[in-house]
Motif scaffolding. Structure first.
Motif, short mmCIF file in Angstrom:
data_model
loop_
_atom_site.label_atom_id
_atom_site.label_comp_id
_atom_site.label_asym_id
_atom_site.label_seq_id
_atom_site.Cartn_x
_atom_site.Cartn_y
_atom_site.Cartn_z
N PRO B 430 -3.00 -19.80 -5.00
CA PRO B 430 -4.05 -18.78 -5.07
C PRO B 430 -3.53 -17.38 -5.45
O PRO B 430 -4.29 -16.42 -5.42
CB PRO B 430 -4.58 -18.75 -3.64
CG PRO B 430 -3.40 -19.12 -2.81
CD PRO B 430 -2.56 -20.05 -3.63
N ILE B 431 -2.26 -17.28 -5.81
CA ILE B 431 -1.73 -15.94 -6.11
C ILE B 431 -2.20 -15.45 -7.48
O ILE B 431 -2.67 -14.32 -7.64
CB ILE B 431 -0.19 -15.94 -6.01
CG1 ILE B 431 0.22 -16.17 -4.56
CG2 ILE B 431 0.41 -14.63 -6.53
CD1 ILE B 431 1.69 -16.38 -4.34
N LEU B 449 3.69 -7.98 -1.67
CA LEU B 449 2.97 -8.03 -0.39
C LEU B 449 1.72 -7.17 -0.53
O LEU B 449 1.68 -6.27 -1.37
CB LEU B 449 3.86 -7.51 0.74
CG LEU B 449 4.96 -8.48 1.20
CD1 LEU B 449 5.99 -7.77 2.05
CD2 LEU B 449 4.37 -9.65 1.98
N PRO B 450 0.71 -7.41 0.32
CA PRO B 450 -0.58 -6.74 0.07
C PRO B 450 -0.75 -5.36 0.71
O PRO B 450 -1.80 -4.77 0.58
CB PRO B 450 -1.58 -7.72 0.67
CG PRO B 450 -0.83 -8.39 1.76
CD PRO B 450 0.62 -8.40 1.39
N VAL B 453 1.67 0.38 0.37
CA VAL B 453 2.88 0.83 -0.33
C VAL B 453 3.32 -0.20 -1.37
O VAL B 453 3.64 0.15 -2.51
CB VAL B 453 4.02 1.10 0.69
CG1 VAL B 453 5.33 1.37 -0.02
CG2 VAL B 453 3.66 2.27 1.59
N GLU B 454 3.29 -1.46 -0.98
CA GLU B 454 3.75 -2.50 -1.92
C GLU B 454 2.77 -2.64 -3.10
O GLU B 454 3.19 -2.96 -4.21
CB GLU B 454 3.92 -3.84 -1.21
CG GLU B 454 5.14 -3.88 -0.29
CD GLU B 454 6.46 -3.52 -0.99
OE1 GLU B 454 6.62 -3.80 -2.19
OE2 GLU B 454 7.32 -2.92 -0.33
N THR B 455 1.51 -2.40 -2.85
CA THR B 455 0.54 -2.47 -3.94
C THR B 455 0.81 -1.33 -4.92
O THR B 455 0.85 -1.54 -6.14
CB THR B 455 -0.91 -2.36 -3.39
OG1 THR B 455 -1.07 -3.40 -2.42
CG2 THR B 455 -1.93 -2.52 -4.48
N LYS B 456 1.04 -0.14 -4.39
CA LYS B 456 1.35 1.01 -5.25
C LYS B 456 2.63 0.73 -6.03
O LYS B 456 2.75 1.04 -7.20
CB LYS B 456 1.56 2.27 -4.41
CG LYS B 456 0.28 2.96 -4.01
CD LYS B 456 0.63 4.27 -3.31
CE LYS B 456 -0.44 4.63 -2.31
NZ LYS B 456 -0.03 5.63 -1.36
N ARG B 457 3.61 0.14 -5.33
CA ARG B 457 4.89 -0.12 -5.96
C ARG B 457 4.74 -1.13 -7.11
O ARG B 457 5.33 -0.98 -8.17
CB ARG B 457 5.89 -0.65 -4.93
CG ARG B 457 7.26 -0.69 -5.48
CD ARG B 457 8.40 -0.54 -4.49
NE ARG B 457 8.17 -0.84 -3.11
CZ ARG B 457 8.47 -0.01 -2.13
NH1 ARG B 457 8.98 1.17 -2.38
NH2 ARG B 457 8.24 -0.34 -0.89
N ALA B 458 3.88 -2.13 -6.90
CA ALA B 458 3.66 -3.14 -7.94
C ALA B 458 3.02 -2.49 -9.17
O ALA B 458 3.40 -2.76 -10.32
CB ALA B 458 2.77 -4.25 -7.39
N ILE B 459 2.06 -1.60 -8.91
CA ILE B 459 1.38 -0.92 -10.03
C ILE B 459 2.38 -0.04 -10.79
O ILE B 459 2.40 0.00 -12.01
CB ILE B 459 0.18 -0.09 -9.50
CG1 ILE B 459 -0.88 -1.04 -8.94
CG2 ILE B 459 -0.41 0.80 -10.59
CD1 ILE B 459 -1.96 -0.36 -8.12
N LEU B 460 3.24 0.61 -10.02
CA LEU B 460 4.26 1.48 -10.63
C LEU B 460 5.25 0.67 -11.47
O LEU B 460 5.59 1.05 -12.59
CB LEU B 460 5.01 2.21 -9.49
CG LEU B 460 6.01 3.29 -9.87
CD1 LEU B 460 5.33 4.40 -10.64
CD2 LEU B 460 6.66 3.87 -8.60
N LEU B 461 5.67 -0.46 -10.94
CA LEU B 461 6.63 -1.30 -11.67
C LEU B 461 6.02 -1.82 -12.97
O LEU B 461 6.66 -1.84 -14.02
CB LEU B 461 7.07 -2.48 -10.78
CG LEU B 461 8.10 -3.40 -11.42
CD1 LEU B 461 9.48 -2.74 -11.46
CD2 LEU B 461 8.21 -4.73 -10.67
N GLN B 480 -0.61 -11.17 -5.37
CA GLN B 480 -0.28 -10.78 -4.00
C GLN B 480 -0.36 -11.96 -3.03
O GLN B 480 -1.26 -12.80 -3.14
CB GLN B 480 -1.22 -9.66 -3.53
CG GLN B 480 -0.90 -8.35 -4.24
CD GLN B 480 -1.71 -7.19 -3.71
OE1 GLN B 480 -2.92 -7.28 -3.59
NE2 GLN B 480 -1.05 -6.09 -3.43
N VAL B 481 0.59 -11.99 -2.11
CA VAL B 481 0.54 -13.00 -1.05
C VAL B 481 -0.26 -12.41 0.11
O VAL B 481 -0.56 -11.22 0.10
CB VAL B 481 1.96 -13.39 -0.58
CG1 VAL B 481 2.71 -14.15 -1.65
CG2 VAL B 481 2.75 -12.17 -0.13
#
Lengths: 318, 629
Positions: B430-431, B449-450, B453-461, B480-481
């Motif tokens: 389901p990811i 991770l959801p 901070v991790e969401t922002k980091r994913a968008i930044l990456l 996201q898991v």
């Protein structure tokens, strides 16, 4: 009345049994990987992980697990926690935590009722006046603003202003006040707004107009007729509210660091602590059902119009 | 009046002295609930802290991270370091939860019993890792005999017979004050295992008397450490009091430790400001909030003293991905190098630490400051690794683009089609679910991770990579898991790229490198490099530290150069305001003894950042001398 009680007791037992079995089966459907961390997967092979689960007792077939739970229950043994407080007897965990939730809950309930009913009476008595307006403002604020905001305000600012401790300490009674008030704030609003509403409803009834026309004093009409009848619908919830204080408050207990029951069930579910979840669900189901049952009985006692099953039979005979 | 003035003068003078002097009380908080007092199983840092301060092992780490005597006053090893003998201090009592001496004396048998308890699968000591089981002679076999008997697979032996076989396990107490370990392989770093909770002692007669209740309450265990538990309330309070019968009592300056359960970090800071705590940790937001207040002068961070300092975060690339586009690219060294130079690790870390985001970069998989040879030289100063470490922030967009161009030339036909890749659907449900067409842009899934901070980091990456290599060449899908990266993404292979963190277990590069070989426990990317595997195997067979580390360093340099993982930052760094004088308490990267309060000095007033800097300079000077000894 007797046959009604027996029937309701039967229904209550059935409800509790359904809740226990459902929760028991749902817990068994949860994936087992929740018992392991990332490091466990690295350091333990499959066999070692299986051995760990076997020793927790979660690999036995559901029937064995259920009969173990039930036979323990019959002996008054709720088993031992497996993950939240490994090996601690569940009864001991509940015994340690429940009194905190219970005493705070009861104190807050008393405060809610005392202040809430008083405020409700004043609001109804002086309907559309400044008192009513202020009461409505209070109720609106408490219900509209997310509780986290005012709870934070009370803890951070009120404690700073009064120089009181920010956390609960058993040996410092001054630290008991703010958590109790925080717990009671929404209860006060609940009692006030409902009592006001029921009293205003009653005030427009014919019997009230008749009593007033007969020349009864307004105060006496209020106390003897309106208030008594307006309390009836609220009385129904009273036993449940008293009994379920034991469940504690997740938010307030965690903010003030009160070692009560709030959050225990959530933790137990998250950590898949089956014996603890089962025991808590059993406890809350029994108390919840008992609360509803006692509420019905209490309502019948205070409201002469309700005669329950026996009364209806008699009515039929007449 | 004169007398009054004189009296006031004396009071003021005493108050001033008190303000500068050491406090005998330490007040702090804990946010992760301690689960039980059974000190062999310590899943949270709270459990580890309690275990470290209430129980002593054979050795411990001092304020320089050096292994020093604890309950053992001396030790020796045979020539090939497979047999270690420890001599215990004599006449030390176990104490109870009131601090009173019991009739039990701490003896060599208690260490044998400790390991016996740990090794029985019925006791559920989950942290008994295969590293430890395979290190002590006979321990792995003993453990699996019991596992198989419990599972009904082994019928030729009863459980009682299997338990009796513990005498064949490589731990013995030839006399009441001597403990001997026999190991399966030369282990010059064995002391670093002994600071783990698994090697703590237990008094058998007491254990038998409490049975299953061992460690469920403060009076259901005995204490061998610097403190005993005077009060323990679940989700509320842990109070430790100094053990009056402790062998090293003169080093215990703090006599009472109060740890309160506080979930909200804002409350922790406010309590510190009101003088109710000796220490508070600060998140980036709180540092910002205190920026223009009087508290700003007290804020500092000291990464090497953080409990998770030896943890390393790195990016994991899935070499066996179900996504054919990613699989083609990630198996190309030029593409991996493009990522290596193209990920701006400092930018990604700004989300955690906007003030000094470059300070905690880590370029290696083996952490610095943890492994030293006989001459005190840090393993990460060995040739190969030294250069990688010295490269600091190696982010270089141009270099990354150059490598990417080379990768494109090798992997595509020049018209945008990826060689050997046909269209298909990548099912990471389901990811995520991707339709790949075998043409540029390269599509892949970055799993995060959801949390916020991790969401922002994913968008930044995503933005960072798409900008560096062009949207026409790369398209990152963020997946996201729910909460468990390993169980939801790594194990079921539902990812192309992610980042994860990895603990460093004991004082040898093998703690990380031996798990990164083909099929290794943390080879989550599932790459394979026989050259690297061979270097690691060679190094593991060497007992002379300098030679061993030289070979490990060669292996790690090759591993990083070929970009099998992309190291990012060290773990567990936090800003703090504290009254604890830095560098007075133990430190280290593994085990639990680094959590001891032994030697810790607490002052009346907070330590300023300026004072921290000067103490730091002084400490590292001393550390250099201590390491060279």
């Amino acid at each position: 009345m007797f046959s009604y009680i027996v029937k309701r007791l039967g229904q209550s037992l059935l409800t509790v049994a359904i809740v226990i079995v459902s929760v028991f089966l749902l817990l068994r459907l949860m994936p087992k990987n929740g018992y392991f961390t990332r490091e466990d997967y690295v350091s333990l092979d499959k066999e070692a992980r299986t051995a760990y689960l076997r020793n927790l007792g979660v690999l036995d077939d559901p029937f064995t697990q259920f009969s173990r739970f039930m036979s323990g229950l019959a002996k008054g043994d709720l088993g031992r926690s497996i993950t939240v407080y490994p090996r601690s007897p569940v009864l001991e965990v509940i015994r340690d935590k429940a009194p905190y939730s219970l005493w705070f809950g009861l104190a807050a309930l008393a405060l809610s009722m005392g202040l809430g009913l008083g405020l409700g009476i004043l609001m109804a008595r002086y309907k559309d006046s400044i008192v009513d307006g202020l009461g409505t403002l209070y109720v609106t604020i408490v219900r509209a603003i997310p509780s986290l905001i005012w709870l934070f305000f009370i803890q951070q600012w009120v404690t700073a202003l009064l120089g009181w401790p920010m956390l609960f300490y058993e040996d410092r009674p001054i630290s008991w006040i703010l958590p109790t008030i925080s717990l009671a704030l929404s209860g006060i609003a609940w009692y006030a707004i409902w009592l006001r509403r029921f009293m205003v409803d009653e005030e427009n009834r014919d019997y009230v107009k008749f009593a007033t026309a007969k020349g009864l004093a307004r105060g006496r009409v209020m106390r003897g007729h309106i208030l008594r009848n307006a309390l009836v619908p609220l009385v129904q919830y009273f036993p449940q509210q008293v009994l379920l204080t034991i469940a504690g408050s997740l938010l307030i207990e965690s903010i003030y660091s009160i070692p009560g029951m709030g959050g225990l069930l959530v933790n137990a579910i998250r950590q898949q602590d089956n014996p603890l979840v089962q025991a808590l669900v059993l406890l809350y189901a029994v108390l919840g059902v008992a609360g509803v049952f006692l509420g019905d009985l209490l309502m019948a006692l205070v409201d002469p119009r309700i005669r329950l099953a026996d009364a209806r039979t008699k009515g039929g005979e007449a | 009046m004169k007398a009054l003035k004189a009296g006031l003068g004396i009071v003021l003078a005493l108050a001033a002295l008190g303000a500068a002097g050491a406090q005998d009380r330490y007040d702090a908080t804990y946010g992760s609930e301690g689960s039980s007092l059974r000190y062999f199983y310590t899943p949270t840092t709270t459990d580890q802290r309690i275990a470290a301060n209430t129980q002593d092992g054979l050795v411990e780490q001092d304020r320089f991270g050096k292994f020093v005597p604890s309950l053992a006053e001396s030790w020796s090893a045979n020539a090939d370091m497979t047999e270690w003998t420890f001599k215990l201090r004599k006449g030390l009592p176990w104490v109870d939860s009131t601090g009173q001496k019991t009739t039990y004396e701490i003896s060599a048998d208690d260490f044998v019993e400790g390991l016996r308890y740990v090794a029985d699968p019925k006791n559920g000591i989950k942290n008994l890792s295969s590293d430890v089981r395979k290190l002590i002679v006979g321990l792995n076999g003993y453990y699996y005999d019991l596992v198989d008997i419990d599972a009904g697979k082994k019928k030729d032996m009863t459980r009682a017979e299997a338990l009796a076989n513990f005498s064949k396990v490589g731990i013995a107490a030839p006399d009441p004050y001597t403990v001997v370990f026999k190991l399966t392989r030369p282990t010059p770093y064995f002391l670093s295992f002994l600071v783990m909770e698994l090697f703590l002692p237990v008094e058998k007669a007491f254990l038998d008397s409490v049975g299953l209740d061992f460690g469920v309450a403060k009076d259901k265990l005995l204490y061998s450490g610097a403190y005993y538990i005077a009060d323990w309330q679940r989700s509320k309070l842990i109070q430790l009091k100094a053990n009056p019968h402790y062998w090293d009592a003169k080093k215990i300056t703090v006599k009472t430790v109060n740890l309160q359960y506080v979930v909200d970090p804002t409350v922790e800071v406010a309590m510190f400001q009101r003088g109710e705590l000796s220490q508070a940790n600060l998140g980036a937001d709180q540092v910002k909030a205190l920026e223009k207040t009087k508290w700003a002068q007290y804020i500092y961070s000291d990464p090497p003293s953080a409990s998770r300092y030896s943890v390393t975060y790195w990016f994991v690339q899935n070499f066996t991905s179900a996504n054919p586009e990613w699989r083609a690219f990630v198996n190309n060294l030029n593409f991996r190098k493009a990522l290596y130079y193209g990920i701006d690790r400092v930018k990604l870390n700004e989300l955690d630490d906007p003030y000094k985001p470059a300070a905690i970069l880590r370029n290696t998989v083996v952490p610095e400051g943890q492994v030293f040879d006989e001459k005190g030289v840090d393993y990460t100063e060995y040739p190969g690794v030294k250069e990688i470490r010295a490269a600091g922030n190696y982010y270089d967009k141009q270099k990354a683009r150059d490598y990417f161009k080379k990768a494109l030339a090798e992997l595509t036909d020049g018209k945008g089609a990826i060689k050997g890749v046909s269209p298909g659907v990548v099912d990471y449900k389901p990811i995520a679910e991707l339709k790949v067409d075998g043409k540029l842009p390269l599509q892949f899934v970055y799993v995060a991770l959801p949390d916020a901070v991790e969401t922002k980091r994913a968008i930044l990456l995503k933005a960072m990579l798409e900008e560096a290599f062009g949207k026409e060449n790369i398209e990152v899908t963020i997946g996201q898991v729910i909460d468990d990266m390993f169980a939801e993404a790594v194990e079921p292979r539902r990812f192309d790229l992610l980042h994860d963190n990895f603990r460093f277990g004991y004082a040898d590069p093998a703690a990380q490198l031996s798990r990164l070989i083909t099929g290794g426990g943390i080879n989550d990317g599932q790459y394979s490099d026989p050259e690297f595997d061979k270097l690691v195997a060679d190094a593991m067979g060497m007992t002379k530290l300098a030679e061993r580390y030289k070979t490990f360093a060669k292996a790690e340099a090759l591993f990083i150069d070929r970009c099998y993982v992309l190291p990012w930052v060290m773990g567990g760094t936090a800003y703090q305001i504290t009254k604890v004088v830095p560098f007075t308490y133990p430190r280290g990267g593994f085990g639990i003894t680094r959590f001891k309060y032994k030697g810790m000095v607490v002052e009346k007033n907070p330590i300023t950042a300026k004072r921290y800097e000067s103490l730091r300079a002084e400490f590292y000077k001393e550390l250099g001398k201590a390491s060279a000894k």
